[in-house]
Design a protein around this motif. Structure first.
Motif, PDB file in Angstrom:
ATOM      1  N   ARG A  96       0.825  -1.215   0.000  1.00 32.95           N
ATOM      2  CA  ARG A  96       0.000   0.000   0.000  1.00 32.95           C
ATOM      3  C   ARG A  96       0.857   1.263   0.000  1.00 32.95           C
ATOM      4  NH1 ARG A  96      -5.243  -0.502   1.349  1.00 32.95           N
ATOM      5  NH2 ARG A  96      -5.315   1.440   2.530  1.00 32.95           N
ATOM      6  N   GLN A  97       2.050   1.169   0.570  1.00 33.69           N
ATOM      7  CA  GLN A  97       2.929   2.346   0.651  1.00 33.69           C
ATOM      8  C   GLN A  97       4.334   1.943   0.223  1.00 33.69           C
ATOM      9  OE1 GLN A  97       2.190   3.214   4.862  1.00 33.69           O
ATOM     10  NE2 GLN A  97       1.011   5.009   4.261  1.00 33.69           N
ATOM     11  N   LEU A  98       4.884   2.685  -0.745  1.00 32.33           N
ATOM     12  CA  LEU A  98       6.229   2.416  -1.244  1.00 32.33           C
ATOM     13  C   LEU A  98       7.033   3.705  -1.204  1.00 32.33           C
ATOM     14  CD1 LEU A  98       8.361   0.641  -2.619  1.00 32.33           C
ATOM     15  CD2 LEU A  98       7.294   1.203  -4.827  1.00 32.33           C
ATOM     16  N   PHE A  99       8.093   3.720  -0.383  1.00 30.40           N
ATOM     17  CA  PHE A  99       8.942   4.894  -0.216  1.00 30.40           C
ATOM     18  C   PHE A  99      10.370   4.545  -0.644  1.00 30.40           C
ATOM     19  CE2 PHE A  99       6.082   5.915   3.661  1.00 30.40           C
ATOM     20  CZ  PHE A  99       5.061   6.327   2.811  1.00 30.40           C
ATOM     21  N   ILE A 100      10.882   5.261  -1.633  1.00 31.45           N
ATOM     22  CA  ILE A 100      12.242   5.058  -2.132  1.00 31.45           C
ATOM     23  C   ILE A 100      12.979   6.385  -2.031  1.00 31.45           C
ATOM     24  CG2 ILE A 100      13.660   4.306  -4.070  1.00 31.45           C
ATOM     25  CD1 ILE A 100      11.190   2.891  -5.198  1.00 31.45           C
ATOM     26  N   SER A 101      14.161   6.369  -1.432  1.00 28.59           N
ATOM     27  CA  SER A 101      14.938   7.601  -1.297  1.00 28.59           C
ATOM     28  C   SER A 101      16.386   7.336  -1.683  1.00 28.59           C
ATOM     29  CB  SER A 101      14.865   8.150   0.132  1.00 28.59           C
ATOM     30  OG  SER A 101      15.388   7.211   1.064  1.00 28.59           O
ATOM     31  N   ALA A 102      17.107   8.410  -1.963  1.00 27.74           N
ATOM     32  CA  ALA A 102      18.525   8.287  -2.338  1.00 27.74           C
ATOM     33  C   ALA A 102      19.225   9.592  -2.040  1.00 27.74           C
ATOM     34  CB  ALA A 102      18.666   7.933  -3.819  1.00 27.74           C
ATOM     35  N   GLY A 103      20.536   9.494  -1.834  1.00 21.58           N
ATOM     36  CA  GLY A 103      21.344  10.672  -1.589  1.00 21.58           C
ATOM     37  C   GLY A 103      21.870  11.252  -2.882  1.00 21.58           C
ATOM     38  N   PRO A 104      22.698  12.313  -2.799  1.00 21.22           N
ATOM     39  CA  PRO A 104      23.264  12.948  -3.985  1.00 21.22           C
ATOM     40  C   PRO A 104      24.082  11.959  -4.814  1.00 21.22           C
ATOM     41  CG  PRO A 104      23.640  14.283  -2.019  1.00 21.22           C
ATOM     42  CD  PRO A 104      23.128  12.961  -1.545  1.00 21.22           C
ATOM     43  N   GLY A 105      24.051  12.155  -6.117  1.00 23.61           N
ATOM     44  CA  GLY A 105      24.869  11.332  -7.003  1.00 23.61           C
ATOM     45  C   GLY A 105      24.144  10.149  -7.605  1.00 23.61           C
TER      46      GLY A 105
END
Length: 536
Positions: free
Chosen positions: A187-196
């Motif tokens: 139901r909830q999908l969270f994807i994150s990433a840093g610089p580069g």
């Protein structure tokens, strides 16, 4: 034991009050056999670290060094089995602010041994929420990233993970591609990433998750392309969408994006136009919340186009409750670019007038987007258009034109009975015009007790405005009173700071918070540097 406690639902409701105290739950589990299971269910339902689980192994099998758990010997098969009863109770593996981060982490050998002996789907059969950062420190996520897919199961509803720097985004895309088959209840999908991190293509599988209501892709440029829109379009139940539009690819043309359930939209861009373009692609979206952040200063015309585009996107003017637009060029660079600091971006009231159509707005926040040139007419109309307003913020990193009178501010704040926070630059150098009754006598504004936070920005204040008197009489709950200190002119700065500080001191005296006999130091005054860039 009271017979009522034999009813699981009643026992669970009572023990829920002890959720914040693991030690109390543990004590309850040890005092009564009938409460063991419900107490342990709550105690283990949310894990902030895998450390407590490993600590269920015999004490001679592990040790803690530098806040990391290491094995002193390999546990026996029968010892590994000790983990299963408590692990079966776990529903969430998620960090909670600083609490989970203070617990010991597992060393890589311990983590690998654990899931080699007991695969994640067998160890945690009831898991429905996973924040993958709980597995290890961010620096070690790259080596452990392959474990993520092993947690996917039909029971999983919430998945959050950070893409390590050295992981190719196509590997992430393959993971997301597998979700409709391996985590069909997501139901909830969270994807994150840093610089580069390179550009991320939203795969068609996102639209194939039938129960997906929240999608957040932060820090990775998804690109505003026709393919991206086509891939998100089938997510008919999507209610929350957060995307980063870095500006690498924008070839969506006029292709509409129909998300008829979308309520909350959060966009982060290098420049404002891609955000505006995305909003104009949306059709029939009952948006209640719009948050936009960008890194490069926008022109008045670009800001005007953004605000005007909301009228076509939010066709139902009663749906929009909250709008927040933040220019982060002042903070993301770590220091202000001299050329940008001298850039004058005049923002007259006419630019913001289209927002008056949205009569159910509760929060209107603009931070650092330019030099506001608001007037009394707009402020008075805002008080009529937004009767349920709770927060109004026009914060600027640059010196503003003080065209809004203290009288208009008082009328707005007193008429919006739910207003709690106000950030507005005003001109209080002239006598304040007080409302009058039919017989011509002064009839001061009615008391408004909701307002507790007042920021006067770059305001100009003098004694004739009687600011402390009216604030005391009309807004008795104001406790947080601030203004900017830096005006770019040392002489002007000193005068204005002095007047505002004097007004604050008089306000304290009138409220019996100070006897007025002692002079207070600058440190006690509630002025602040020109650094209010938050959207809160």
């Amino acid at each position: 034991m009271h017979p009522a406690l034999l009813i699981n639902d009643i026992a669970h409701l009572i023990l829920e009050n002890l959720r914040s105290s693991p030690s109390d739950l543990a004590h309850v589990a040890q005092t009564c056999r009938g409460l063991v299971d419900p107490a342990l269910d709550i105690l283990w339902s949310r894990m902030l670290s895998l450390a407590p689980l490993i600590m269920c192994l015999p004490r001679d099998t592990w040790e803690v060094k530098s806040n990391t758990i290491h094995f002193t010997r390999e546990p026996l098969p029968m010892e590994w089995a000790l983990l299963k009863p408590n692990a079966s109770r776990v529903r969430q593996l998620a960090l909670s602010d600083l609490c989970g981060r203070s617990l010991p982490r597992l060393s890589r050998p311990v983590l690998e041994s654990l899931f080699l002996q007991i695969p994640p789907k067998i160890l945690f059969p009831g898991l429905f929420a996973l924040q993958f950062e709980i597995m290890s420190e961010r620096s070690a996520l790259s080596s452990n990233f392959r474990l993520l897919r092993q947690f996917c199961s039909p029971q999983l509803e919430h998945l959050s993970f950070n893409v390590p720097q050295h992981i190719p985004t196509d590997q992430v895309e393959r993971l997301v591609d597998a979700l409709p088959l391996e985590a069909c209840s997501l139901r909830q999908l969270f994807i994150s990433a840093g610089p580069g991190t390179s550009t991320f293509t939203v795969p068609p599988s996102v639209g194939q998750l039938p129960r997906l209501i929240a999608l957040e892709i932060e820090g990775i440029d998804v690109g505003l392309t026709r393919q991206m829109i086509a891939n998100i379009q089938p997510a008919r139940h999507l209610q929350t969408l957060l995307l980063t539009l870095g500006g690498t690819t924008h070839d969506a043309g006029g292709m509409p994006l129909a998300l008829q359930s979308l309520k909350e939209l959060y966009l982060s861009c290098d420049s404002l136009p891609p955000c505006t373009h995305f909003i104009r692609q949306l059709t029939a979206a009952p948006l209640s919340t719009i948050h936009i952040k960008y890194k490069e200063p926008a022109s008045p015309s670009e800001i005007a186009v953004l605000i005007e585009s909301l009228s076509t996107t939010c066709e139902t003017f009663g749906s929009l409750r909250e709008i927040c637009v933040v220019d982060r060029s002042h903070t993301d660079h770590g220091h202000e670019d001299p050329e940008e600091s001298e850039l004058y971006i005049p923002l007259r009231s006419e630019i913001f007038r289209p927002l008056l159509k949205f009569h159910n707005l509760r929060s209107v926040v603009f931070v650092g987007i330019g030099n506001y040139e608001l007037d009394d007419r707009f402020i008075n109309d805002a008080g009529v258009a937004w009767p349920g307003l709770q927060k109004l913020k026009f914060a600027s990193h640059r010196l503003e034109t003080c065209n809004v009178s203290f009288t208009a501010m008082m009328s707005l704040a007193s008429s919006c009975r739910s207003l709690q926070a106000l950030h507005l630059t005003i001109n209080a150098t002239q006598p304040t015009t007080v409302p009058r009754a039919a017989d011509g006598t002064e009839e001061i504004w009615s008391t408004q007790s909701a307002l507790y936070k007042l920021h006067l920005g770059h305001s100009q204040v003098s004694e004739v405005g009687r600011v402390p008197h009216f604030l005391t009489e009309v807004f008795p709950s104001v406790e947080d009173f601030n203004w900017y200190a830096n005006f770019g002119d040392s002489d002007l700065d000193g005068v204005i700071r002095s007047e505002l500080a004097k007004a604050w001191q008089q306000l304290r005296v009138l409220r019996n918070l100070s006897d007025g006999s002692d002079e207070e130091s600058d440190e006690e005054w509630e002025w602040e540097d020109d650094s209010d860039d938050s959207d809160t």
